[in-house]
Design an enzyme around this catalytic site. Structure first.
Site, PDB file in Angstrom:
ATOM      1  N   GLY A  98       6.914  44.062 -12.625  1.00  0.00           N
ATOM      2  CA  GLY A  98       8.189  43.413 -12.928  1.00  0.00           C
ATOM      3  C   GLY A  98       8.988  44.163 -13.975  1.00  0.00           C
ATOM      4  O   GLY A  98       8.722  45.333 -14.241  1.00  0.00           O
ATOM      5  N   ALA A 136      15.777  50.917 -11.761  1.00  0.00           N
ATOM      6  CA  ALA A 136      16.101  51.755 -10.591  1.00  0.00           C
ATOM      7  C   ALA A 136      14.900  52.551 -10.079  1.00  0.00           C
ATOM      8  O   ALA A 136      14.864  52.928  -8.899  1.00  0.00           O
ATOM      9  CB  ALA A 136      17.259  52.693 -10.931  1.00  0.00           C
ATOM     10  N   HIS A 173      11.768  51.383  -9.807  1.00  0.00           N
ATOM     11  CA  HIS A 173      11.103  50.470  -8.860  1.00  0.00           C
ATOM     12  C   HIS A 173      11.921  50.358  -7.566  1.00  0.00           C
ATOM     13  O   HIS A 173      11.370  50.346  -6.464  1.00  0.00           O
ATOM     14  CB  HIS A 173      10.979  49.067  -9.464  1.00  0.00           C
ATOM     15  CG  HIS A 173      10.131  48.985 -10.696  1.00  0.00           C
ATOM     16  ND1 HIS A 173      10.658  48.734 -11.945  1.00  0.00           N
ATOM     17  CD2 HIS A 173       8.795  49.094 -10.880  1.00  0.00           C
ATOM     18  CE1 HIS A 173       9.686  48.691 -12.837  1.00  0.00           C
ATOM     19  NE2 HIS A 173       8.544  48.915 -12.225  1.00  0.00           N
ATOM     20  N   SER A 224       9.787  50.184 -17.713  1.00  0.00           N
ATOM     21  CA  SER A 224      10.035  48.812 -18.166  1.00  0.00           C
ATOM     22  C   SER A 224       9.944  48.727 -19.686  1.00  0.00           C
ATOM     23  O   SER A 224      10.577  47.879 -20.309  1.00  0.00           O
ATOM     24  CB  SER A 224       9.002  47.870 -17.542  1.00  0.00           C
ATOM     25  OG  SER A 224       9.050  47.975 -16.144  1.00  0.00           O
TER      26      SER A 224
HETATM   27  P1  AMP Z   1       5.020  49.293 -13.073  1.00  0.00           P
HETATM   28  O1  AMP Z   1       5.866  48.085 -12.854  1.00  0.00           O
HETATM   29  O2  AMP Z   1       5.334  50.024 -14.328  1.00  0.00           O
HETATM   30  O3  AMP Z   1       3.553  49.058 -12.859  1.00  0.00           O
HETATM   31  O4  AMP Z   1       5.438  50.315 -11.924  1.00  0.00           O
HETATM   32  C1  AMP Z   1       5.372  49.952 -10.581  1.00  0.00           C
HETATM   33  C2  AMP Z   1       5.594  51.169  -9.741  1.00  0.00           C
HETATM   34  O5  AMP Z   1       6.868  51.743 -10.039  1.00  0.00           O
HETATM   35  C3  AMP Z   1       4.550  52.277 -10.031  1.00  0.00           C
HETATM   36  O6  AMP Z   1       4.186  52.897  -8.817  1.00  0.00           O
HETATM   37  C4  AMP Z   1       5.311  53.208 -10.926  1.00  0.00           C
HETATM   38  O7  AMP Z   1       4.840  54.543 -10.886  1.00  0.00           O
HETATM   39  C5  AMP Z   1       6.701  53.108 -10.339  1.00  0.00           C
HETATM   40  N1  AMP Z   1       7.695  53.553 -11.328  1.00  0.00           N
HETATM   41  C6  AMP Z   1       7.821  53.133 -12.603  1.00  0.00           C
HETATM   42  N2  AMP Z   1       8.790  53.817 -13.224  1.00  0.00           N
HETATM   43  C7  AMP Z   1       9.278  54.709 -12.320  1.00  0.00           C
HETATM   44  C8  AMP Z   1      10.284  55.705 -12.358  1.00  0.00           C
HETATM   45  N3  AMP Z   1      10.996  55.948 -13.444  1.00  0.00           N
HETATM   46  N4  AMP Z   1      10.512  56.415 -11.233  1.00  0.00           N
HETATM   47  C9  AMP Z   1       9.792  56.197 -10.108  1.00  0.00           C
HETATM   48  N5  AMP Z   1       8.827  55.264 -10.006  1.00  0.00           N
HETATM   49  C10 AMP Z   1       8.573  54.530 -11.100  1.00  0.00           C
END
Ligand code: AMP
Length: 283
Positions: A31, A35, A37, A188
């Site tokens: 969550g 952008a 995500h 996040s």
């Molecule tokens: P998280 O909510 O931080 O667990 O991230 C969920 C998914 O989004 C994971 O696969 C992350 O690697 C991906 N993600 C987070 N930040 C980025 C970003 N800046 N660019 C691309 N993917 C991202």
């Protein structure tokens, strides 16, 4: 968009898709969506008939209780953003749903040297927690493809290994890092930076980009020294680690010829916030 707040609702929604022969793309998240995500959601909607996202702040992957407590939670805006971006199903479980037996004595995965380096070394238990939740989510969603960001470079390697070890019939699709206009990798946790820290945090990616250029004329060790010294020279920033590794086993390389694809990975403390980033060095 169907919002499933428990496993039963999710089972029903997934069953319906499967009965219609639809392919399923899955984007697991914690969550506080941005952008980065959404780029994964867009990739999934482009490649699959149905896109499922999950929003779950997984307590067992946090090795720092303060990080868990302060992790941003913005459910209403997340749901609106998912809906606007054509997500079909969102799974928002409670902790009890994912861990009905409690969070003690959970399963243990062994990823060998993949989990002893970098994030694995500095966040004990983190990848085991990631693997536990990802395996449970994969079992529930039964997706054809799952989309993960390269920002969490080591996590992608761990998830690929998990899929292999558990013979899960799913394709893991790594997706490029989405950055702010000054280069800071979207995260996040960025909202927890003060205005001043936010400005200084741009030096993380700026330094990595400079290192990419420098790699053409300097040794691995010289590039490592440059990155660590340059980032540490910024008052609000403190490097936890910077390593230059091959992209398969994630082991340190000594020379640019040591692997076909080489990646520089950094973790930096910016005040109370810990950020990670990486860049690819072409050999
Ligand atoms: P998280 O909510 O931080 O667990 O991230 C969920 C998914 O989004 C994971 O696969 C992350 O690697 C991906 N993600 C987070 N930040 C980025 C970003 N800046 N660019 C691309 N993917 C991202």
């Amino acid at each position: 968009m169907i919002i499933c707040t428990n496993k039963n609702a999710l089972f029903q929604a997934i069953d319906k898709c499967k009965a219609q022969g639809k392919t399923i793309g899955f984007v697991p998240t914690m969550g506080a969506l941005h952008a980065g995500h959404i780029s994964l959601i867009n990739r999934s909607t482009a490649e699959c008939d149905t896109t499922v996202a999950s929003i779950f702040v997984n307590p067992v992957q946090f090795n720092n209780p303060n990080d868990l407590q302060t992790y941003p939670r913005t459910l209403e805006t997340d749901l609106a953003l998912l809906e606007t971006n054509n997500c079909d199903i969102v799974f928002v479980p409670q902790v009890e749903d994912m861990y009905p037996e409690g969070m003690q004595n959970l399963e243990h995965y062994n990823f060998g040297t993949l989990e002893t380096v970098m994030e694995g070394a500095f966040r004990p238990g983190h990848f085991n927690g990631v693997a536990i939740v990802v395996k449970r989510l994969f079992d529930l969603v039964q997706a054809d493809k799952a989309f993960f960001g390269d920002k969490d470079f080591q996590q992608v390697a761990i998830v690929k290994q998990l899929v292999q070890q558990c013979t899960i019939p799913i394709q893991i699709i790594p997706c490029p890092i989405v950055r702010e206009s000054d280069g800071l990798a979207m995260s996040s946790r960025n909202v927890r930076l003060t205005a001043d820290e936010r400005i200084q945090a741009a030096q993380i990616s700026q330094t990595l980009f400079a290192a990419q250029k420098m790699a053409k004329t300097h040794s691995v060790q010289e590039v490592k020294n440059f990155v660590i010294q340059t980032i540490n020279a910024v008052p609000a920033l403190e490097v936890e680690y910077f390593d230059i590794v091959d992209d398969t086993y994630l082991q340190s390389v000594q020379s640019w010829d040591d692997a076909e694809r080489i990646v520089g990975c950094v973790a930096v403390n910016v005040g109370a916030v810990r950020l990670i980033d990486n860049v690819v060095f072409l050999s």
